[in-house]
Design a protein around this motif. Structure first.
Motif, PDB file in Angstrom:
ATOM      1  N   ASP A 183     -84.623  32.227 -34.194  1.00 17.39           N
ATOM      2  CA  ASP A 183     -84.160  33.212 -35.172  1.00 17.39           C
ATOM      3  C   ASP A 183     -82.726  32.941 -35.597  1.00 17.39           C
ATOM      4  O   ASP A 183     -82.374  33.086 -36.777  1.00 17.39           O
ATOM      5  CB  ASP A 183     -84.269  34.623 -34.574  1.00 17.39           C
ATOM      6  CG  ASP A 183     -85.668  35.202 -34.730  1.00 17.39           C
ATOM      7  OD1 ASP A 183     -86.547  34.465 -35.197  1.00 17.39           O
ATOM      8  OD2 ASP A 183     -85.874  36.382 -34.380  1.00 17.39           O
ATOM      9  N   TYR A 187     -81.737  32.474 -39.604  1.00 13.68           N
ATOM     10  CA  TYR A 187     -81.055  33.579 -40.277  1.00 13.68           C
ATOM     11  C   TYR A 187     -79.543  33.384 -40.214  1.00 13.68           C
ATOM     12  O   TYR A 187     -79.045  32.596 -39.403  1.00 13.68           O
ATOM     13  CB  TYR A 187     -81.459  34.916 -39.644  1.00 13.68           C
ATOM     14  CG  TYR A 187     -82.902  35.272 -39.915  1.00 13.68           C
ATOM     15  CD1 TYR A 187     -83.243  36.063 -41.010  1.00 13.68           C
ATOM     16  CD2 TYR A 187     -83.931  34.794 -39.097  1.00 13.68           C
ATOM     17  CE1 TYR A 187     -84.568  36.379 -41.280  1.00 13.68           C
ATOM     18  CE2 TYR A 187     -85.258  35.094 -39.366  1.00 13.68           C
ATOM     19  CZ  TYR A 187     -85.572  35.886 -40.453  1.00 13.68           C
ATOM     20  OH  TYR A 187     -86.886  36.181 -40.714  1.00 13.68           O
ATOM     21  N   LEU A 190     -74.377  35.671 -36.632  1.00 12.47           N
ATOM     22  CA  LEU A 190     -74.125  37.065 -36.266  1.00 12.47           C
ATOM     23  C   LEU A 190     -72.641  37.413 -36.225  1.00 12.47           C
ATOM     24  O   LEU A 190     -72.290  38.506 -35.765  1.00 12.47           O
ATOM     25  CB  LEU A 190     -74.769  37.362 -34.906  1.00 12.47           C
ATOM     26  CG  LEU A 190     -76.292  37.218 -34.848  1.00 12.47           C
ATOM     27  CD1 LEU A 190     -76.791  37.419 -33.434  1.00 12.47           C
ATOM     28  CD2 LEU A 190     -76.962  38.205 -35.792  1.00 12.47           C
ATOM     29  N   GLN A 195     -72.145  38.996 -41.276  1.00 14.68           N
ATOM     30  CA  GLN A 195     -72.863  40.265 -41.235  1.00 14.68           C
ATOM     31  C   GLN A 195     -72.207  41.313 -42.132  1.00 14.68           C
ATOM     32  O   GLN A 195     -72.906  42.123 -42.755  1.00 14.68           O
ATOM     33  CB  GLN A 195     -72.954  40.753 -39.790  1.00 14.68           C
ATOM     34  CG  GLN A 195     -73.795  39.856 -38.889  1.00 14.68           C
ATOM     35  CD  GLN A 195     -75.204  39.659 -39.412  1.00 14.68           C
ATOM     36  OE1 GLN A 195     -75.910  40.616 -39.720  1.00 14.68           O
ATOM     37  NE2 GLN A 195     -75.630  38.397 -39.514  1.00 14.68           N
ATOM     38  N   SER A 310     -88.849  46.066 -31.581  1.00 16.39           N
ATOM     39  CA  SER A 310     -88.197  45.916 -30.279  1.00 16.39           C
ATOM     40  C   SER A 310     -89.190  46.319 -29.197  1.00 16.39           C
ATOM     41  O   SER A 310     -89.607  47.480 -29.148  1.00 16.39           O
ATOM     42  CB  SER A 310     -86.952  46.804 -30.186  1.00 16.39           C
ATOM     43  OG  SER A 310     -86.417  46.778 -28.882  1.00 16.39           O
ATOM     44  N   ASP A 453     -84.518  39.971 -29.685  1.00 19.23           N
ATOM     45  CA  ASP A 453     -83.368  40.865 -29.751  1.00 19.23           C
ATOM     46  C   ASP A 453     -82.105  40.035 -29.983  1.00 19.23           C
ATOM     47  O   ASP A 453     -81.680  39.289 -29.106  1.00 19.23           O
ATOM     48  CB  ASP A 453     -83.260  41.659 -28.442  1.00 19.23           C
ATOM     49  CG  ASP A 453     -82.038  42.564 -28.406  1.00 19.23           C
ATOM     50  OD1 ASP A 453     -81.451  42.799 -29.481  1.00 19.23           O
ATOM     51  OD2 ASP A 453     -81.673  43.032 -27.311  1.00 19.23           O
ATOM     52  N   LEU A 454     -81.527  40.160 -31.162  1.00 15.77           N
ATOM     53  CA  LEU A 454     -80.307  39.419 -31.483  1.00 15.77           C
ATOM     54  C   LEU A 454     -79.047  40.236 -31.221  1.00 15.77           C
ATOM     55  O   LEU A 454     -77.950  39.813 -31.570  1.00 15.77           O
ATOM     56  CB  LEU A 454     -80.335  38.957 -32.945  1.00 15.77           C
ATOM     57  CG  LEU A 454     -81.454  37.990 -33.332  1.00 15.77           C
ATOM     58  CD1 LEU A 454     -81.217  37.436 -34.731  1.00 15.77           C
ATOM     59  CD2 LEU A 454     -81.601  36.870 -32.324  1.00 15.77           C
ATOM     60  N   GLU A 458     -76.075  42.573 -35.204  1.00 13.34           N
ATOM     61  CA  GLU A 458     -76.863  42.194 -36.370  1.00 13.34           C
ATOM     62  C   GLU A 458     -76.873  43.353 -37.362  1.00 13.34           C
ATOM     63  O   GLU A 458     -77.074  44.508 -36.994  1.00 13.34           O
ATOM     64  CB  GLU A 458     -78.288  41.848 -35.953  1.00 13.34           C
ATOM     65  CG  GLU A 458     -79.162  41.377 -37.098  1.00 13.34           C
ATOM     66  CD  GLU A 458     -80.571  40.998 -36.653  1.00 13.34           C
ATOM     67  OE1 GLU A 458     -81.208  40.164 -37.323  1.00 13.34           O
ATOM     68  OE2 GLU A 458     -81.029  41.539 -35.618  1.00 13.34           O
ATOM     69  N   GLN A 462     -80.359  42.676 -42.253  1.00 16.04           N
ATOM     70  CA  GLN A 462     -80.918  41.439 -41.705  1.00 16.04           C
ATOM     71  C   GLN A 462     -82.007  41.743 -40.690  1.00 16.04           C
ATOM     72  O   GLN A 462     -83.050  41.071 -40.678  1.00 16.04           O
ATOM     73  CB  GLN A 462     -79.817  40.600 -41.053  1.00 16.04           C
ATOM     74  CG  GLN A 462     -80.351  39.321 -40.408  1.00 16.04           C
ATOM     75  CD  GLN A 462     -79.261  38.364 -39.983  1.00 16.04           C
ATOM     76  OE1 GLN A 462     -78.375  38.046 -40.759  1.00 16.04           O
ATOM     77  NE2 GLN A 462     -79.312  37.903 -38.734  1.00 16.04           N
ATOM     78  N   LYS A 463     -81.797  42.747 -39.845  1.00 18.42           N
ATOM     79  CA  LYS A 463     -82.810  43.078 -38.837  1.00 18.42           C
ATOM     80  C   LYS A 463     -84.115  43.517 -39.495  1.00 18.42           C
ATOM     81  O   LYS A 463     -85.204  43.129 -39.062  1.00 18.42           O
ATOM     82  CB  LYS A 463     -82.296  44.187 -37.920  1.00 18.42           C
ATOM     83  CG  LYS A 463     -83.292  44.570 -36.824  1.00 18.42           C
ATOM     84  CD  LYS A 463     -82.733  45.628 -35.901  1.00 18.42           C
ATOM     85  CE  LYS A 463     -83.757  46.086 -34.877  1.00 18.42           C
ATOM     86  NZ  LYS A 463     -84.165  45.009 -33.962  1.00 18.42           N
ATOM     87  N   ARG A 466     -85.850  40.491 -40.934  1.00 19.63           N
ATOM     88  CA  ARG A 466     -86.276  39.549 -39.893  1.00 19.63           C
ATOM     89  C   ARG A 466     -87.526  40.036 -39.166  1.00 19.63           C
ATOM     90  O   ARG A 466     -88.293  39.226 -38.634  1.00 19.63           O
ATOM     91  CB  ARG A 466     -85.131  39.353 -38.894  1.00 19.63           C
ATOM     92  CG  ARG A 466     -85.394  38.319 -37.808  1.00 19.63           C
ATOM     93  CD  ARG A 466     -84.148  38.080 -36.979  1.00 19.63           C
ATOM     94  NE  ARG A 466     -83.673  39.299 -36.327  1.00 19.63           N
ATOM     95  CZ  ARG A 466     -84.139  39.746 -35.154  1.00 19.63           C
ATOM     96  NH1 ARG A 466     -85.086  39.089 -34.522  1.00 19.63           N
ATOM     97  NH2 ARG A 466     -83.644  40.864 -34.622  1.00 19.63           N
ATOM     98  N   THR A 467     -87.763  41.327 -39.164  1.00 17.82           N
ATOM     99  CA  THR A 467     -88.861  41.891 -38.379  1.00 17.82           C
ATOM    100  C   THR A 467     -90.004  42.434 -39.233  1.00 17.82           C
ATOM    101  O   THR A 467     -90.971  42.974 -38.696  1.00 17.82           O
ATOM    102  CB  THR A 467     -88.342  43.027 -37.481  1.00 17.82           C
ATOM    103  OG1 THR A 467     -87.693  44.015 -38.294  1.00 17.82           O
ATOM    104  CG2 THR A 467     -87.357  42.501 -36.449  1.00 17.82           C
TER     105      THR A 467
END
Length: 564
Positions: A183, A187, A190, A195, A310, A453-454, A458, A462-463, A466-467
């Motif tokens: 990831d 992406y 961080l 960000q 998560s 889990d970044l 983050e 973006q989260k 990404r999910t």
């Protein structure tokens, strides 16, 4: 002459990071909103989205999450909870519910030590315990990130069969580390510069969406929706009176399938944009006509929108023992939503190995599980003291709706209108299985996406991207997907009415290209293939883990380990 000092206004009371940390350590629920420090202790029992949504934001800059999920009026009312402000950029803490540790304020701390303490506390509380971190600093408890080369070599050096229980855990941790690295490679970094740039662009896009009127509801579209619902319900009544019980179940299931989309809109205040009005509309649809609790959905869905994908925190992917969408479930994770350990027990081990084959059959019966979750939520809500409920009469309205539903559906239709038990069972099964595409649509946008889990640094935008993935379909099929095909856009801006999501898509594409975040979009067929492939990959891992454990058991490794 009165020489007492004038009271300091909340917006003039600048709080240090160290002081905020001490307040959180003392049990206060502190969030940052537009550089304002809010203490939400008094609001916790009344928050319509439940307490967990707030707990996951404690110690964090929650500006984007709050703006995404709340109306302008609600955000203005939140100013009443301001106790101070901050200067400069805020570095997020890990909330206590996620494992963050906080130090109590020390009266002897001075301003010179505050900067150093803030730096240390930022490191200490920047992330919960994770296999990506290890102890490698002289200061107790300070974690550092493993280098990419270290993790890569660790992953590549893992043998096919682990020799002991600790090695089993190492295999899973190494895979977790590898997913995080993938990831990070795919992406933006961080660090604060990248960000913050994404956040600024995301907020600028929101202003553009507002300027183009995309938050305004298209009421004509709902007139068309109502006509569609009426036709489906009319066909259900006609077939029921004609004793065509299989077709009656088919049309009733289609009616329920379509209704959920409007209930979803109401739950996000996407119709009238008024909390009480939209909630009442949602309860009338979900509880009275569908037998499902809107209150349960709102409580879980708000957490889902904040903690998307998560494994420890998102209830939408916590489906043990039926599905494991991450290998991390093999370690019997503790769910912060359900407040229990999701045991990777004998049943889970049996089912998960074949989950890619059981995916569609299990989803055929998904609605029955929703009935149980709805009643559980309503009963527990009614047992809760009245002062601890957001709106006291909502649970009673939901209970009335549930009783009404089971009177007209359970007694009036299933018992009085259908003569034989065979036809009753046939009618119930068909009507409920027809809604399976809805469960596929809901899971499709997340199951194939990242569960890594970044960390808390983050950005929200973006989260979400990404999910979450979108589903590409022709415009004429939008009615079938009901807006759920634009889940990535919906997660970025949940309050946009679904009839405007397609109009918003080109703006989100431009945003993703600008900030260099991949925009995941697949056809419905390809999306299903990705989900089945992901579930199959996890199932394969479960089989390999089981073979390793059997090999260890046959060689007596477990018994030797326990003896030591």
């Amino acid at each position: 002459m009165n020489s007492s000092p004038l009271p300091v206004r909340a917006n003039e009371n600048v709080l240090s990071r160290r002081e905020i940390e001490g307040r959180i350590a003392a049990g206060q629920f502190i969030i940052i909103l537009d550089s304002k420090v809010l203490k939400l202790d008094a609001w916790m029992p009344y928050h319509p989205g439940g307490q967990l949504a707030i707990r996951h934001m404690v110690g964090r800059d929650a500006t984007d999450e709050v703006n995404a999920l709340h109306s302008k009026e609600t955000r203005q009312r939140m100013n009443a909870f301001q106790i101070g402000s901050i200067h400069g950029r805020w570095t997020n803490f890990v909330p206590p519910i996620q494992g963050g540790h906080f130090r109590h304020n020390n009266p002897e701390d001075d301003q010179d030590a505050d900067a150093l303490d803030s730096e240390v506390s930022s490191e200490l509380s920047s992330r919960p315990p994770s296999p990506v971190f290890d102890v490698g600093d002289a200061r107790p408890g300070l974690r550092r990130r493993n280098s990419a080369s270290t993790i890569s070599s660790a992953v590549s050096s893992i043998p096919p069969a682990a020799p002991n229980p600790e090695a089993h855990s190492c295999v899973l941790d190494a895979r977790t580390q590898k997913e995080i690295l993938l990831d990070q490679d795919s992406y933006p970094p961080l660090d604060a510069i990248h960000q913050d740039h994404i956040t600024q662009k995301y907020r600028a896009l929101n202003k553009r969406i507002e300027a183009e009127g995309l938050y305004n509801c298209n009421y004509f579209a709902y007139a068309v929706e109502t006509l569609r619902y009426s036709i489906l319900f009319g066909l259900f009544i006609f077939c029921l009176r004609s004793s065509c019980f299989g077709f009656a179940g088919l049309f009733l299931g289609c009616f329920w399938h379509q209704l959920v989309f409007t209930a979803h809109d109401a739950g996000h205040m996407g119709i009238t944009h008024d909390f009480q009005k939209d909630t009442c509309i949602g309860i009338m649809i979900a509880d009275f006509l569908g037998g499902l609790s809107l209150g349960w959905w709102k409580r879980s869905h708000n957490v889902h929108h904040i903690m998307t994908n998560s494994p420890e925190h998102d209830p939408d992917i916590e489906l043990m023992p039926f599905f494991a969408v991450s290998h991390r479930f093999f370690k019997s994770l503790r769910s912060t939503y359900y407040d229990r350990v999701m045991e990777y027990d004998a049943v889970s081990k049996c089912v998960v190995k074949y989950q890619n084959y059981l995916y569609y059959p299990i989803l055929l019966f998904g609605r029955f599980n929703l009935y149980y979750l709805s009643w559980e939520h309503i009963i527990l809500d009614l047992l809760r003291p009245g002062k601890n409920r957001a709106v006291r009469w909502f649970p009673w309205l939901e209970l009335t709706g549930q009783l009404f539903f089971w009177c007209w559906f359970g007694y009036g239709v299933c018992y009085l209108s259908i003569p034989t038990w065979f036809d009753r069972v046939l009618f119930v099964l068909i009507s409920h299985m027809v809604t399976a595409p809805l469960h596929v649509q809901i899971t499709l946008s997340h199951y194939a996406m990242s569960t890594a889990d970044l960390g808390v640094h983050e950005s929200f935008a973006q989260k979400m991207l990404r999910t979450t993935m979108d589903v590409d379909c022709p415009t004429w099929l939008d009615f079938f997907h009901g807006g759920l095909q634009f889940q990535a856009i919906h997660h970025l801006y949940p309050r946009i009415p679904r009839h405007n999501l397609r109009k918003t898509q080109h703006l989100v594409r431009e945003f993703c290209e600008d900030v260099q975040i991949p925009y995941a979009v697949f056809t419905f067929v390809d999306g299903n293939k990705k989900v089945i492939g992901k579930l199959g990959d996890i199932a394969k891992q479960a089989k390999i883990l089981e073979e390793c454990q059997k090999a260890c058991a046959s060689q007596g490794v477990f018994s030797d380990h326990h003896a030591h």
